[in-house]
Design an enzyme around this catalytic site. Structure first.
Site: not given
Ligand code: 0RA
Length: 638
Positions: A427, A500, A502, A504
């Site tokens: 990503e 990641d 997180d 997103d």
């Protein structure tokens, strides 16, 4: 020749026919057919229970290859048949289809699906013994491969009443004569669940095992067993009815609920206690009742909004756990295996009773009702998304692997041996850059996905497929998707999703897992899909460097490895992009040091559920939390 001899000759011709074509009567001569003999005899005893006359049935597996079934019913009549001039019990064991109770009003198992009668058991057994207790005596009679070998005789006085049938399957007929305790137990449990109050004892004389089945709470208990420990949405909803419908005596027993533990339905149906594996008119009536009643309630209660489409039968059935048991005289069965009820009377009857009862239940349980409807509406959305995706791939063929060359964004590896190669799906552009530097170019390929794919909020799966990034992914993987999927064209041994840690990252992982789950589940099933595990923290003191995947791991390291050190430098990686190539290699990509999680199909199915949640219009803060905290793969694979 006397009437008696003439009659007995024609009867025995019938049984010879059974021995010549056993499969016509019991389906097969393998282990299934063998157990069919037990069901036949037990069903006769269950009929006696249905007639209100027997309360305990005992099945014994004998240690010499036989089976014995005893009931405490009225006992098969032993008096002479008025025209045939043989004892009724002898006729029952020798005349085809003569086992019934000649009562059109009664529901009889033996008149139903199996319905071949105990004479078939006699024909296919090397020996059959029957004991009848009634009228103050114990009566015995015996047969071998059809013909009677011991005439009916009184064998002493005995009080009470009941029937015992003992038979030894003929090894000349059956491929195996080895009865299976578990097979019999499962069937008897089912019979007991369908007949509340009836006690069924199974005893195996070969090893002393025994089990007693007796259920008192009816089909609700059956549904609870079908739930197999999964949480239901409601306590089982039960409906019990008996009436004259179109001048026929009919009865209905239903229990059902829904559970998130199941994707499709767990609907079992029965007619006169015989399982209808292929459904039929009674199931159709039940399903129609659920669909129309829930749609009406959904509209009236506002659980379904104006813009929402009507729930379909499939939507309402998602997660449904149900048992539908009807009783009707002279049921008609259809289909190759006669596993489907054809009697039209059942459709209207079941629909009417279930609609009324469910509507009444919904009035009393509005909140639960809304939950049921909402649940079905979510299923509807997921189904529409999947269908749109399928239509799209079919229409355009654009996701076909052959349609074009490899995508420009792909930094491919040099090896052409798919067994040693890996595709890192990364990503973000910056992470794409560092991973390209970090990788082992021989075996590791990098495909960066740009931010746009991250906008999965409200995105339909069909839109996702139109996305250029996703199309690049499909081309890189090589297999094609949906109906065009060809596993042999897989270009990498491992597809590694690297995002990641997180919110997103959680979104993109959810999206990609859903995508693979719906459009190439085989790739997951065969174990080619992985999640990378980038660290959250770097801990450094001088030359000493360590990485932590979680807050907990960081704290453990601070208490152990770095215990005596002060001024430990703790760096939190906000995203993959913050790591330099060396760090990325050391922690996440080096096959010798990294941790990869292999995704299994259950993980992906969960992602699919979350995806539906994401797609929803509601802005629920809990939703983001769920998605970012979802751990998709538990099993560690290095
Ligand atoms: C015909 C008529 C009656 C009972 C039975 C058959 C009967 C059959 C089986 C098979 C296994 N157990 C059974 N128990 C009873 C009714 C006889 C009467 O009215 O007394």
């Amino acid at each position: 020749m006397s009437d008696y001899r003439a009659a007995s000759i024609s009867v025995l011709k019938g049984l010879e026919g059974v021995r010549k074509r056993p499969a016509m009567y019991i389906g097969s001569t393998d282990v299934r057919g063998l157990h069919h003999l037990v069901w036949e005899v037990v069903d006769n005893a269950v009929d006696e229970h249905l007639a209100g006359q027997a309360s305990v049935i005992t099945v014994r597996v004998l240690d010499d290859g036989g089976v014995e079934v005893t009931d405490d019913g009225r006992g098969i009549p032993v008096d002479l048949h008025p025209t045939e001039k043989v004892p009724a019990v002898e006729l029952a064991l020798t005349a085809l289809h003569a086992g019934g109770k000649f009562d059109q009003q009664a529901y009889a198992v033996s008149g139903g699906l199996h319905g071949v009668g105990v004479s078939v058991v006699n024909a296919l057994s090397s020996r059959t013994e029957v004991e009848v207790v009634r009228d103050g005596y114990r009566h015995t009679i015996a047969f071998e491969r059809g013909p009677r070998v011991e005439a009916l005789a009184k064998a002493g006085k005995k009080r009470g009443s009941g029937t015992t049938v003992r038979f030894w399957p003929d090894p000349d007929i059956f491929e195996t004569t080895d009865f299976r305790f578990d097979t019999i137990a499962e069937r008897l449990r089912e019979t007991a669940l369908l007949n509340p109050g009836l006690e069924i004892v199974l005893a195996d004389r070969r090893d002393g095992r025994s089990e007693t089945f007796r259920y008192t709470r009816g089909l609700a208990e059956f549904v609870e067993r079908l739930l197999a420990g999964k949480d239901p949405l409601t306590a089982p909803i039960t409906i019990v009815d008996a009436r004259d419908h179109e001048s026929r005596k009919v009865a209905l027993d239903v229990a059902f609920t829904w559970s998130d533990g199941f994707h499709d339905d767990r609907l079992r149906s029965y007619v006169n206690i015989v399982r209808t594996a292929d459904g039929g008119t009674h199931e159709e009536g039940f399903r129609r009742a659920l669909t129309t009643t829930l749609n009406k309630f959904g509209r009236d209660s506002g659980a379904l909004l104006k813009k929402d489409p009507n729930l379909t039968g499939d939507d309402v059935r998602e997660g449904l756990v149900a048992v539908v048991s009807v009783k009707l005289p002279d049921p008609q069965f259809e289909g190759q295996t006669k596993g489907r009820l054809g009697s039209t009377v059942a459709r209207a009857y079941v629909e009417q009773v279930v609609s009324e009862a469910l509507a009444a239940w919904l009035v009393k349980h509005k909140a639960k009702g809304r939950q049921i409807v909402k649940r079905a509406a979510v299923a509807a959305k997921a189904r529409q998304a999947a269908k749109a995706a399928r239509d799209l791939t079919r229409r355009k063929g654009l996701l076909d692997n052959q349609s074009a060359g490899l995508p420009g964004k792909l930094a491919d590896c040099t090896s052409r041996d798919p067994s040693e190669t890996e595709l890192y799906v990364v990503e973000g552009d910056s992470a794409g850059g560092s991973s390209k530097q970090a990788r082992d170019r021989h075996t590791q390929a990098i495909l960066p996905l740009r931010g746009k794919v991250l906008n999965v909020e409200k995105a339909q799966l069909s839109k996702v497929l139109e996305n250029a990034e996703i199309q690049a992914l499909v081309k890189a993987v090589g297999t094609g998707v949906g109906e065009a999927y060809d596993h042999d064209r897989l270009r990498y041994d491992k597809i590694v999703l690297m995002a990641d840690a997180d919110v997103d990252g959680g979104h993109i992982t959810t999206l990609l897992l859903t995508f693979f789950y719906r459009l190439c589940p085989r790739l997951i099933e065969k174990g080619h899909l992985y999640l990378a595990q980038p660290p959250l923290y770097q801990l450094r003191k001088g030359d000493k460097v360590a990485y932590a995947m979680s807050d907990k791991e960081r704290d453990v390291l601070l208490r152990s490895e770095f215990k005596r050190n002060t001024n430990v430098e703790v760096q939190r990686f906000k995203g993959l992009g913050e790591m330099d190539a060396e760090q990325l290699w050391a922690t996440t990509m080096d096959p010798g040091r990294r941790t990869l999680l292999r995704v299994n199909i259950e993980d992906a199915a969960r992602a699919d559920e979350l995806f539906v949640l994401l797609m929803g219009n509601q802005t629920d803060p809990r939703r983001d939390w769920i998605v970012s905290n979802a751990h998709f793969a538990e099993n560690v694979d290095v």
